[in-house]
Design an enzyme around this catalytic site. Structure first.
Site, PDB file in Angstrom:
ATOM      1  N   ARG A 168       0.812  -1.211   0.000  1.00  0.00           N
ATOM      2  CA  ARG A 168       0.000   0.000   0.000  1.00  0.00           C
ATOM      3  C   ARG A 168       0.852   1.271   0.000  1.00  0.00           C
ATOM      4  O   ARG A 168       0.525   2.265   0.649  1.00  0.00           O
ATOM      5  CB  ARG A 168      -0.969   0.009   1.197  1.00  0.00           C
ATOM      6  CG  ARG A 168      -1.897  -1.185   1.276  1.00  0.00           C
ATOM      7  CD  ARG A 168      -2.808  -1.290   0.050  1.00  0.00           C
ATOM      8  NE  ARG A 168      -3.627  -2.495   0.143  1.00  0.00           N
ATOM      9  CZ  ARG A 168      -3.307  -3.658  -0.402  1.00  0.00           C
ATOM     10  NH1 ARG A 168      -2.202  -3.793  -1.098  1.00  0.00           N
ATOM     11  NH2 ARG A 168      -4.098  -4.693  -0.276  1.00  0.00           N
ATOM     12  N   SER A 219     -11.477  -1.028   3.134  1.00  0.00           N
ATOM     13  CA  SER A 219     -10.751  -1.466   4.331  1.00  0.00           C
ATOM     14  C   SER A 219     -10.136  -0.257   5.025  1.00  0.00           C
ATOM     15  O   SER A 219      -9.452   0.541   4.384  1.00  0.00           O
ATOM     16  CB  SER A 219      -9.644  -2.453   3.951  1.00  0.00           C
ATOM     17  OG  SER A 219     -10.194  -3.624   3.400  1.00  0.00           O
ATOM     18  N   GLU A 289      -5.384   2.666   6.201  1.00  0.00           N
ATOM     19  CA  GLU A 289      -5.233   2.510   4.753  1.00  0.00           C
ATOM     20  C   GLU A 289      -5.956   3.646   4.048  1.00  0.00           C
ATOM     21  O   GLU A 289      -5.618   4.033   2.922  1.00  0.00           O
ATOM     22  CB  GLU A 289      -5.812   1.156   4.336  1.00  0.00           C
ATOM     23  CG  GLU A 289      -5.594   0.804   2.894  1.00  0.00           C
ATOM     24  CD  GLU A 289      -5.946  -0.647   2.603  1.00  0.00           C
ATOM     25  OE1 GLU A 289      -6.618  -0.883   1.583  1.00  0.00           O
ATOM     26  OE2 GLU A 289      -5.574  -1.538   3.382  1.00  0.00           O
TER      27      GLU A 289
END
Length: 295
Positions: A168, A219, A289
């Site tokens: 990420r 998420s 995230e």
């Protein structure tokens, strides 16, 4: 002055709200919103903003962002018109504004495999590159060959090895003034029906396990090493926890959903509380995230 300039270089609006442009459906009014017509217009807009010290924000499909309730006085730039792609054997050129689920279907029809993981990610190609998005143990870094970037008024090409790709993460998080405009990805030939069947199976699984019927930003936390984030959240009893219209999803506790008129401040209260409790009990730092903006 600002609005007259922007009208020359794209579709311009002064009545947009983040709540209408984000998948979690919350956020304040945007003073200046523009969709540049082409790369030259994008250059002009960014140069104008930087020369005049005006804040600006690139926004894709708004699927990974929590925007505050306050009005944003800067310029929001959406690359919606950057929607071209070109397939050449196993290599595909695609621009930043193309939506990932749509593009996954295009590639499936063409019998190209490798992008199936993104079929359920409601973001744009630019956003997926920016955060090295992934799912099912696959990520953009597995297929990227090169990325075309607007940097200081010029288009440069960065090879995969220059992107600092990790979980990420990409080099673009270090350089917020660099703009992803397109990329080239490398895929593999496979039977179209096999690709479509896999995507359909995953869609059925997502519908069964994720709160796709409620506004969310996907998420919330990255998964730490060795354990899923939702497991920590469950062990601390946060599944179903609410503050006003913001709720930790009963269906999947790493999703925080908006039940109507949710606010960023309530979302972040829950996030910070979970982070503090997980750090205190497990000595694990859960990392968001989701991007927070204008909060």
């Amino acid at each position: 002055m600002i609005d007259e300039f922007l009208k020359k270089h794209g579709d311009y609006h002064d009545d947009k709200y983040f709540k209408d442009l984000t998948t979690i459906k919350m956020g304040g009014k945007i003073s200046h919103y523009v969709e540049p017509y082409n790369i030259e217009d994008l250059k002009e807009i960014i140069t104008f903003a930087r020369n005049n010290r005006i804040d600006y924000k690139l926004l894709g499909n708004g699927s990974n962002i929590i925007a505050g309730s306050n009005n944003y006085s800067g310029i929001v730039i959406n690359l919606k018109h950057f929607d071209n792609y070109e397939i050449s054997n196993n290599e595909v050129y695609v621009e930043a504004g193309v939506l990932a689920p749509y593009f996954a279907q295009v590639l499936a029809n063409a019998g190209l495999s490798g992008f199936e993981f993104a079929s359920g990610i409601p973001g744009t190609i630019g956003g997926l590159v920016y955060m090295n998005a992934g799912a099912y143990k696959k990520e953009m870094g597995d297929i990227i060959k090169e990325v075309n970037v607007l940097k200081d008024g010029e288009i440069i090409t960065l090879k995969k090895e220059e992107l600092k790709l990790s979980y990420r993460y990409s080099i673009f998080k270090e350089h917020p003034h660099w703009t992803v405009v397109s990329c080239v990805i490398s895929l593999e030939q496979k039977d179209p029906e096999e690709i479509k069947n896999l995507m359909e199976e995953r869609l059925v699984r997502r519908k069964a396990t994720q709160p796709l019927d409620k506004p969310s930003a996907g998420s919330c936390f990255r998964n730490p090493d060795g354990k899923f984030a939702w497991e920590y959240i469950d062990e601390l009893g946060y599944r179903g926890y609410k503050i006003n219209d913001i709720e930790v999803s009963e269906k999947h506790s790493n999703f925080i959903v908006n039940n109507g008129n949710g606010k960023a401040e309530d979302f972040l209260k829950i996030v910070y509380d979970i982070q503090d409790k997980v750090l205190d009990k497990y000595k694990i730092k859960l990392v968001m995230e989701v991007e927070k903006f204008n909060c």
